[in-house]
Design a protein around this motif. Sequence first.
Motif, PDB file in Angstrom:
ATOM      1  N   VAL A  39       0.906  -1.246   0.002  1.00  0.00           N
ATOM      2  CA  VAL A  39      -0.094  -0.155   0.026  1.00  0.00           C
ATOM      3  C   VAL A  39       0.878   1.163  -0.053  1.00  0.00           C
ATOM      4  O   VAL A  39       0.515   2.238  -0.723  1.00  0.00           O
ATOM      5  CB  VAL A  39      -0.991  -0.057   1.213  1.00  0.00           C
ATOM      6  CG1 VAL A  39      -1.819   1.149   1.208  1.00  0.00           C
ATOM      7  CG2 VAL A  39      -1.751  -1.224   1.178  1.00  0.00           C
ATOM      8  N   HIS A  40       2.135   1.203   0.572  1.00  0.00           N
ATOM      9  CA  HIS A  40       2.845   2.566   0.868  1.00  0.00           C
ATOM     10  C   HIS A  40       3.645   2.595  -0.640  1.00  0.00           C
ATOM     11  O   HIS A  40       4.175   3.752  -0.828  1.00  0.00           O
ATOM     12  CB  HIS A  40       3.866   2.012   1.846  1.00  0.00           C
ATOM     13  CG  HIS A  40       3.267   1.892   3.098  1.00  0.00           C
ATOM     14  ND1 HIS A  40       2.735   2.815   3.815  1.00  0.00           N
ATOM     15  CD2 HIS A  40       3.314   0.655   4.044  1.00  0.00           C
ATOM     16  CE1 HIS A  40       2.138   2.213   4.993  1.00  0.00           C
ATOM     17  NE2 HIS A  40       2.576   0.867   5.209  1.00  0.00           N
ATOM     18  N   LYS A  41       3.737   1.623  -1.535  1.00  0.00           N
ATOM     19  CA  LYS A  41       4.320   1.739  -2.879  1.00  0.00           C
ATOM     20  C   LYS A  41       3.548   1.659  -3.939  1.00  0.00           C
ATOM     21  O   LYS A  41       3.709   2.489  -4.877  1.00  0.00           O
ATOM     22  CB  LYS A  41       5.341   0.767  -3.073  1.00  0.00           C
ATOM     23  CG  LYS A  41       6.480   0.780  -1.714  1.00  0.00           C
ATOM     24  CD  LYS A  41       7.141  -0.541  -1.791  1.00  0.00           C
ATOM     25  CE  LYS A  41       8.226  -0.751  -0.722  1.00  0.00           C
ATOM     26  NZ  LYS A  41       9.087  -1.936  -0.704  1.00  0.00           N
ATOM     27  N   VAL A  42       2.229   1.211  -3.963  1.00  0.00           N
ATOM     28  CA  VAL A  42       1.446   0.925  -4.876  1.00  0.00           C
ATOM     29  C   VAL A  42      -0.058   1.139  -4.503  1.00  0.00           C
ATOM     30  O   VAL A  42      -0.106   0.486  -3.513  1.00  0.00           O
ATOM     31  CB  VAL A  42       1.598  -0.442  -5.652  1.00  0.00           C
ATOM     32  CG1 VAL A  42       0.519  -0.332  -6.996  1.00  0.00           C
ATOM     33  CG2 VAL A  42       2.964  -0.442  -6.371  1.00  0.00           C
ATOM     34  N   PRO A  43      -0.746   1.882  -5.133  1.00  0.00           N
ATOM     35  CA  PRO A  43      -2.345   2.036  -4.576  1.00  0.00           C
ATOM     36  C   PRO A  43      -2.969   0.674  -4.588  1.00  0.00           C
ATOM     37  O   PRO A  43      -2.891  -0.177  -5.418  1.00  0.00           O
ATOM     38  CB  PRO A  43      -3.004   2.864  -5.663  1.00  0.00           C
ATOM     39  CG  PRO A  43      -1.841   3.649  -6.107  1.00  0.00           C
ATOM     40  CD  PRO A  43      -0.615   2.739  -6.286  1.00  0.00           C
ATOM     41  N   SER A  46      -4.982  -0.625  -7.540  1.00  0.00           N
ATOM     42  CA  SER A  46      -4.412  -1.463  -8.725  1.00  0.00           C
ATOM     43  C   SER A  46      -4.371  -2.992  -8.822  1.00  0.00           C
ATOM     44  O   SER A  46      -4.228  -3.470  -9.572  1.00  0.00           O
ATOM     45  CB  SER A  46      -3.080  -0.635  -8.713  1.00  0.00           C
ATOM     46  OG  SER A  46      -2.253  -0.957  -7.744  1.00  0.00           O
ATOM     47  N   LEU A  47      -4.301  -3.352  -7.481  1.00  0.00           N
ATOM     48  CA  LEU A  47      -4.247  -4.718  -6.984  1.00  0.00           C
ATOM     49  C   LEU A  47      -5.425  -5.361  -7.638  1.00  0.00           C
ATOM     50  O   LEU A  47      -5.458  -6.569  -7.918  1.00  0.00           O
ATOM     51  CB  LEU A  47      -4.128  -5.025  -5.682  1.00  0.00           C
ATOM     52  CG  LEU A  47      -3.812  -6.503  -5.331  1.00  0.00           C
ATOM     53  CD1 LEU A  47      -2.468  -6.963  -6.071  1.00  0.00           C
ATOM     54  CD2 LEU A  47      -3.839  -6.682  -3.849  1.00  0.00           C
ATOM     55  N   ILE A  48      -6.709  -4.926  -7.361  1.00  0.00           N
ATOM     56  CA  ILE A  48      -8.030  -5.550  -7.605  1.00  0.00           C
ATOM     57  C   ILE A  48      -8.596  -4.862  -8.946  1.00  0.00           C
ATOM     58  O   ILE A  48      -9.760  -4.785  -9.179  1.00  0.00           O
ATOM     59  CB  ILE A  48      -9.043  -5.447  -6.626  1.00  0.00           C
ATOM     60  CG1 ILE A  48      -9.110  -4.036  -6.161  1.00  0.00           C
ATOM     61  CG2 ILE A  48      -8.575  -6.138  -5.343  1.00  0.00           C
ATOM     62  CD1 ILE A  48     -10.106  -3.805  -5.025  1.00  0.00           C
ATOM     63  N   SER A  49      -7.705  -4.208  -9.640  1.00  0.00           N
ATOM     64  CA  SER A  49      -8.338  -3.445 -10.855  1.00  0.00           C
ATOM     65  C   SER A  49      -7.200  -3.914 -12.043  1.00  0.00           C
ATOM     66  O   SER A  49      -6.049  -3.860 -11.844  1.00  0.00           O
ATOM     67  CB  SER A  49      -8.581  -2.056 -10.839  1.00  0.00           C
ATOM     68  OG  SER A  49      -7.676  -1.205 -10.729  1.00  0.00           O
ATOM     69  N   GLY A  50      -7.511  -3.550 -13.584  1.00  0.00           N
ATOM     70  CA  GLY A  50      -6.532  -3.783 -14.255  1.00  0.00           C
ATOM     71  C   GLY A  50      -6.465  -5.333 -14.584  1.00  0.00           C
ATOM     72  O   GLY A  50      -6.709  -6.212 -13.987  1.00  0.00           O
ATOM     73  N   VAL A  51      -5.390  -5.579 -15.479  1.00  0.00           N
ATOM     74  CA  VAL A  51      -5.165  -6.791 -15.941  1.00  0.00           C
ATOM     75  C   VAL A  51      -3.736  -7.163 -16.089  1.00  0.00           C
ATOM     76  O   VAL A  51      -3.298  -8.273 -16.639  1.00  0.00           O
ATOM     77  CB  VAL A  51      -5.876  -7.368 -17.262  1.00  0.00           C
ATOM     78  CG1 VAL A  51      -7.478  -7.387 -17.310  1.00  0.00           C
ATOM     79  CG2 VAL A  51      -5.444  -6.190 -18.433  1.00  0.00           C
ATOM     80  N   GLU A  52      -2.824  -6.357 -15.753  1.00  0.00           N
ATOM     81  CA  GLU A  52      -1.419  -6.313 -15.970  1.00  0.00           C
ATOM     82  C   GLU A  52      -0.685  -6.871 -14.690  1.00  0.00           C
ATOM     83  O   GLU A  52      -1.043  -6.459 -13.549  1.00  0.00           O
ATOM     84  CB  GLU A  52      -0.799  -5.097 -16.209  1.00  0.00           C
ATOM     85  CG  GLU A  52      -1.344  -4.283 -17.779  1.00  0.00           C
ATOM     86  CD  GLU A  52      -0.853  -5.189 -18.848  1.00  0.00           C
ATOM     87  OE1 GLU A  52       0.167  -6.032 -18.872  1.00  0.00           O
ATOM     88  OE2 GLU A  52      -1.477  -5.274 -19.955  1.00  0.00           O
ATOM     89  N   LYS A  59       7.325   1.524 -13.488  1.00  0.00           N
ATOM     90  CA  LYS A  59       6.168   1.836 -12.966  1.00  0.00           C
ATOM     91  C   LYS A  59       5.165   0.438 -12.975  1.00  0.00           C
ATOM     92  O   LYS A  59       4.560   0.231 -13.693  1.00  0.00           O
ATOM     93  CB  LYS A  59       5.350   2.714 -13.965  1.00  0.00           C
ATOM     94  CG  LYS A  59       5.859   4.265 -14.083  1.00  0.00           C
ATOM     95  CD  LYS A  59       4.973   4.906 -15.019  1.00  0.00           C
ATOM     96  CE  LYS A  59       5.702   6.448 -15.019  1.00  0.00           C
ATOM     97  NZ  LYS A  59       5.143   7.392 -15.742  1.00  0.00           N
ATOM     98  N   PRO A  60       5.485  -0.069 -11.672  1.00  0.00           N
ATOM     99  CA  PRO A  60       4.937  -1.426 -11.653  1.00  0.00           C
ATOM    100  C   PRO A  60       3.371  -1.508 -11.728  1.00  0.00           C
ATOM    101  O   PRO A  60       2.751  -0.687 -11.018  1.00  0.00           O
ATOM    102  CB  PRO A  60       5.607  -1.842 -10.128  1.00  0.00           C
ATOM    103  CG  PRO A  60       5.947  -0.476  -9.552  1.00  0.00           C
ATOM    104  CD  PRO A  60       6.129   0.341 -10.668  1.00  0.00           C
ATOM    105  N   GLN A  61       2.883  -2.731 -12.091  1.00  0.00           N
ATOM    106  CA  GLN A  61       1.665  -2.779 -12.558  1.00  0.00           C
ATOM    107  C   GLN A  61       1.401  -4.451 -11.687  1.00  0.00           C
ATOM    108  O   GLN A  61       1.879  -5.168 -12.094  1.00  0.00           O
ATOM    109  CB  GLN A  61       0.898  -2.937 -13.562  1.00  0.00           C
ATOM    110  CG  GLN A  61       1.052  -1.102 -14.182  1.00  0.00           C
ATOM    111  CD  GLN A  61       0.338  -1.410 -15.720  1.00  0.00           C
ATOM    112  OE1 GLN A  61      -0.590  -1.948 -15.844  1.00  0.00           O
ATOM    113  NE2 GLN A  61       1.158  -0.630 -16.624  1.00  0.00           N
ATOM    114  N   HIS A 258       5.807  -7.829  -1.789  1.00  0.00           N
ATOM    115  CA  HIS A 258       4.642  -7.531  -1.020  1.00  0.00           C
ATOM    116  C   HIS A 258       3.192  -7.912  -1.796  1.00  0.00           C
ATOM    117  O   HIS A 258       2.134  -8.078  -1.201  1.00  0.00           O
ATOM    118  CB  HIS A 258       4.636  -6.135  -0.677  1.00  0.00           C
ATOM    119  CG  HIS A 258       5.495  -5.667   0.362  1.00  0.00           C
ATOM    120  ND1 HIS A 258       5.739  -6.434   1.584  1.00  0.00           N
ATOM    121  CD2 HIS A 258       6.715  -5.105   0.484  1.00  0.00           C
ATOM    122  CE1 HIS A 258       6.565  -5.757   2.416  1.00  0.00           C
ATOM    123  NE2 HIS A 258       7.366  -4.952   1.729  1.00  0.00           N
ATOM    124  N   ALA A 259       3.490  -7.861  -3.319  1.00  0.00           N
ATOM    125  CA  ALA A 259       2.448  -8.111  -4.160  1.00  0.00           C
ATOM    126  C   ALA A 259       1.864  -9.674  -4.044  1.00  0.00           C
ATOM    127  O   ALA A 259       0.731  -9.932  -4.056  1.00  0.00           O
ATOM    128  CB  ALA A 259       2.623  -7.706  -5.580  1.00  0.00           C
TER     129      ALA A 259
END
Length: 287
Positions: A39-43, A46-52, A59-61, A258-259
């Motif tokens: 959460v401190h590095k990526v919103p 974004s974990l539960i949206s998108g497909v990448e 710029k990590p996805q 963390h992801a």
Amino acid sequence: MYKKLEILFSIFIKTLAFISFSILCLILIFILKESLGLVHKVPFWSLISGVEWQPLELKPQVSVIPFLAATIYVSLLAVIFAVPMGVAFAIFISIIVPESIHKILKAFVNMLAGIPSVIYGFIGLSVVVKFFEGHLNFSTGESIFAGGIVLAVMILPYIVSTCDETMSKVYGKYSIYSKSLGISKWYMINNLIIPSCGRSILVSVILSTGRAMGETMAVMMVIGNSPIMPKLFGKGETIPALIALEMGSAQIGSIHYHALFASGFVLMVLLLIINTIFYSISKRIIV
């Protein structure tokens, strides 16, 4: 004397239950703690949206949606395939065949449950995947459909074992009355035994769903392991396979690390929601 033994046994059982619950809570807390680093590095959105899934880019996805969809897809296919076959086989061994054959078939089912998952994966890779490639002209036999078939065979023993015991008891209860009234065995199965075993069948679905969604090795060997949105006859990658394949190469404390924990936490939350729903439904079923 017996009263003291009962008290001691009750304390012992409650202590074991408390330890088990505490271990489960500690596991959840640890996974949540490691997930919060994302959460401190990526919103988190974004974990539960998108497909990448590109955790190593500048710029990590890190969307978990393709893996979550593949996990649900494969598990749903496996349950759809396995539940009718499992219930039918449970009826066959508990009601149709003689007791001597029942014991042999029950031992065979229990043996299937003890086979390592890597063996199922190897058979799926050697038989199911090659069959799709050689006889159905698939460009590749590794697919969601192949994973569903292999997983259905793996969870079949859990369904049969859960239903068999209940069906045997219900059959023993109603068989004498049915024979005295001249009711056929198939009528008794359809109108008495199956409705009376509704809760048992639902419990088997709960157990098999949890087993299917947590399976790693066998599914990983036949599904193709591609981080894309899954299709029935296309490749995909489940969350357990993602963690198994990438956790060893993830640097501790990195976004990738963390992801992966966050994806595991999402899977645990999904399983908790599914089990809660099934439990609520089972409480409404009248046995």
